[in-house]
Scaffold this active site. Structure first.
Site, PDB file in Angstrom:
ATOM      1  N   SER A  23      -1.843  12.994   2.743  1.00  0.00           N
ATOM      2  CA  SER A  23      -3.272  13.146   3.029  1.00  0.00           C
ATOM      3  C   SER A  23      -3.547  14.587   3.415  1.00  0.00           C
ATOM      4  CB  SER A  23      -3.623  12.243   4.218  1.00  0.00           C
ATOM      5  OG  SER A  23      -4.919  12.514   4.704  1.00  0.00           O
ATOM      6  N   TYR A  81      -2.375   8.829  13.143  1.00  0.00           N
ATOM      7  CA  TYR A  81      -2.471   8.800  11.670  1.00  0.00           C
ATOM      8  C   TYR A  81      -1.937  10.107  11.083  1.00  0.00           C
ATOM      9  CZ  TYR A  81      -4.438   8.511   6.956  1.00  0.00           C
ATOM     10  OH  TYR A  81      -4.588   8.487   5.584  1.00  0.00           O
TER      11      TYR A  81
HETATM   12  P1  NDP Z   1      -7.504   0.939   1.095  1.00  0.00           P
HETATM   13  O1  NDP Z   1      -7.678   0.365   2.467  1.00  0.00           O
HETATM   14  O2  NDP Z   1      -8.556   0.653   0.076  1.00  0.00           O
HETATM   15  O3  NDP Z   1      -6.086   0.499   0.494  1.00  0.00           O
HETATM   16  C1  NDP Z   1      -4.957   0.340   1.302  1.00  0.00           C
HETATM   17  C2  NDP Z   1      -3.963  -0.507   0.547  1.00  0.00           C
HETATM   18  O4  NDP Z   1      -2.769  -0.609   1.329  1.00  0.00           O
HETATM   19  C3  NDP Z   1      -4.450  -1.920   0.305  1.00  0.00           C
HETATM   20  O5  NDP Z   1      -4.172  -2.276  -1.029  1.00  0.00           O
HETATM   21  C4  NDP Z   1      -3.627  -2.762   1.249  1.00  0.00           C
HETATM   22  O6  NDP Z   1      -3.349  -4.039   0.665  1.00  0.00           O
HETATM   23  C5  NDP Z   1      -2.345  -1.952   1.314  1.00  0.00           C
HETATM   24  N1  NDP Z   1      -1.554  -2.282   2.486  1.00  0.00           N
HETATM   25  C6  NDP Z   1      -1.891  -2.129   3.796  1.00  0.00           C
HETATM   26  N2  NDP Z   1      -0.907  -2.588   4.580  1.00  0.00           N
HETATM   27  C7  NDP Z   1       0.069  -3.049   3.748  1.00  0.00           C
HETATM   28  C8  NDP Z   1       1.339  -3.630   3.949  1.00  0.00           C
HETATM   29  N3  NDP Z   1       1.814  -3.870   5.170  1.00  0.00           N
HETATM   30  N4  NDP Z   1       2.077  -3.970   2.862  1.00  0.00           N
HETATM   31  C9  NDP Z   1       1.606  -3.756   1.611  1.00  0.00           C
HETATM   32  N5  NDP Z   1       0.419  -3.191   1.356  1.00  0.00           N
HETATM   33  C10 NDP Z   1      -0.338  -2.847   2.420  1.00  0.00           C
HETATM   34  O7  NDP Z   1      -7.340   2.504   1.312  1.00  0.00           O
HETATM   35  P2  NDP Z   1      -6.954   3.725   0.342  1.00  0.00           P
HETATM   36  O8  NDP Z   1      -6.915   3.320  -1.059  1.00  0.00           O
HETATM   37  O9  NDP Z   1      -7.785   4.850   0.769  1.00  0.00           O
HETATM   38  O10 NDP Z   1      -5.475   4.034   0.868  1.00  0.00           O
HETATM   39  C11 NDP Z   1      -4.384   4.315   0.031  1.00  0.00           C
HETATM   40  C12 NDP Z   1      -3.587   5.451   0.640  1.00  0.00           C
HETATM   41  O11 NDP Z   1      -4.350   6.650   0.585  1.00  0.00           O
HETATM   42  C13 NDP Z   1      -3.198   5.273   2.099  1.00  0.00           C
HETATM   43  O12 NDP Z   1      -1.857   5.666   2.277  1.00  0.00           O
HETATM   44  C14 NDP Z   1      -4.127   6.228   2.832  1.00  0.00           C
HETATM   45  O13 NDP Z   1      -3.589   6.641   4.047  1.00  0.00           O
HETATM   46  C15 NDP Z   1      -4.216   7.337   1.816  1.00  0.00           C
HETATM   47  N6  NDP Z   1      -5.342   8.255   1.944  1.00  0.00           N
HETATM   48  C16 NDP Z   1      -6.623   7.796   1.848  1.00  0.00           C
HETATM   49  C17 NDP Z   1      -7.667   8.669   1.986  1.00  0.00           C
HETATM   50  C18 NDP Z   1      -9.093   8.199   1.977  1.00  0.00           C
HETATM   51  O14 NDP Z   1      -9.992   8.973   2.352  1.00  0.00           O
HETATM   52  N7  NDP Z   1      -9.372   6.965   1.549  1.00  0.00           N
HETATM   53  C19 NDP Z   1      -7.457  10.123   2.175  1.00  0.00           C
HETATM   54  C20 NDP Z   1      -6.073  10.486   2.224  1.00  0.00           C
HETATM   55  C21 NDP Z   1      -5.067   9.582   2.097  1.00  0.00           C
HETATM   56  P3  NDP Z   1      -3.237  -5.435   1.432  1.00  0.00           P
HETATM   57  O15 NDP Z   1      -4.155  -5.361   2.622  1.00  0.00           O
HETATM   58  O16 NDP Z   1      -3.664  -6.425   0.393  1.00  0.00           O
HETATM   59  O17 NDP Z   1      -1.796  -5.559   1.781  1.00  0.00           O
END
Ligand code: NDP
Length: 249
Positions: A142, A156
């Site tokens: 990130s 975070y």
């Molecule tokens: P979302 O919340 O839309 O997606 C997060 C995903 O992570 C979901 O599919 C969720 O699926 C999955 N997840 C969470 N916990 C678990 C777990 N224990 N096991 C398996 N899967 C898990 O957010 P983003 O798409 O934004 O996030 C994706 C990545 O991007 C993250 O690492 C985030 O930190 C990073 N990021 C995001 C930014 C933003 O502004 N959005 C900026 C920079 C980085 P489920 O709950 O079904 O398990």
């Protein structure tokens, strides 16, 4: 390097946001995708959508914080397609809060998913990639893994700094020795479900205000950068991609 149409990818966090968009983009480029997350209903809907567009997908119900669950998912994908070329370590969560709110369960969860989840999947896919003498691990860090974002972001940011550091160390260890590429994707604000994990009223409001000031990236903008990195010629390792909304400082 095999053509994308002969490659197999495992995408974590595929049930929403960046992971979902990337799974779709890889599948539409002909990559067979293992789509991993905990919400199986979402994954089955995504699989149906990918198949409707002519792609191939396997649902991997997986908790990345649980080593056994990760190993089961990786085995299921290898059983289905015989190899793993791309692992997108993308699952993550961002419950923002002040340190003096002591939401220590949320801190633990971020460490378990954002850091240990990346280690668990890396450990589970690397033996197969080493055997193949090829592969590509892409980790979602990130902008908060490059600079400490200030109030609310301490834990975070710490987890994302860990992801950035691990990614660079991994690249140094497996590139030359095993012909495996490693990429750190560092997105800025992206319109996903990420801010919904925040239980602190102050930071929920802050994130809502932020989204009215900045034109967020779409998940598909980040998916484009993943596709760019994995499409590079085999001797080119795109080590880092720092991708920001134009009007985010
Ligand atoms: P979302 O919340 O839309 O997606 C997060 C995903 O992570 C979901 O599919 C969720 O699926 C999955 N997840 C969470 N916990 C678990 C777990 N224990 N096991 C398996 N899967 C898990 O957010 P983003 O798409 O934004 O996030 C994706 C990545 O991007 C993250 O690492 C985030 O930190 C990073 N990021 C995001 C930014 C933003 O502004 N959005 C900026 C920079 C980085 P489920 O709950 O079904 O398990």
């Amino acid at each position: 390097m095999k053509a994308l149409t002969e490659q197999v990818a495992l995408v974590t966090g595929a049930s929403s946001g960046i992971g979902e968009a990337t799974a779709k983009k890889l599948a539409s480029a002909g990559v067979k995708v293992g789509i991993a997350a905990r919400r199986a209903d979402r994954l089955h809907a995504l699989k149906a959508e990918i198949e409707q567009q002519g792609g191939q997908a396997v649902v991997l119900e997986m908790d990345v914080a649980d080593k056994a669950s990760v190993e089961r998912g990786v085995k299921k994908l290898i059983d289905a397609y015989g190899r793993i070329d791309i692992a997108f370590n993308n699952a993550g969560l961002m419950p923002l809060s002040n340190i003096d709110e002591f939401k220590t369960d949320e801190w633990d969860r971020m460490v378990d998913v954002n850091i240990k989840g990346v280690l668990n999947l890396s450990a589970a896919v690397l033996p197969q990639m080493i055997k193949q003498h090829s592969g590509h691990i892409v980790n979602t860090s990130s902008v908060a893994g490059r600079k400490v974002y200030g109030q609310g972001f301490a834990v975070y940011s710490a987890t994302k700094f860990a992801v950035s550091a691990f990614t660079e160390g991994l690249r140094m260890e497996v590139g030359q020795k095993h012909n495996i590429r490693v990429t750190s994707i560092q997105p800025g604000a992206t319109a996903t479900e990420l801010s919904q994990h925040t239980t602190s009223e102050e930071f929920s409001q802050m994130m809502a205000g932020f989204s009215s000031q900045v034109q967020f990236l779409s998940p598909s903008d980040i998916a484009d950068t993943v596709l760019f990195a994995v499409s590079a010629p085999e001797h080119v390792n795109i080590a880092e991609l720092f991708v920001m909304p134009t009007n985010q400082v």
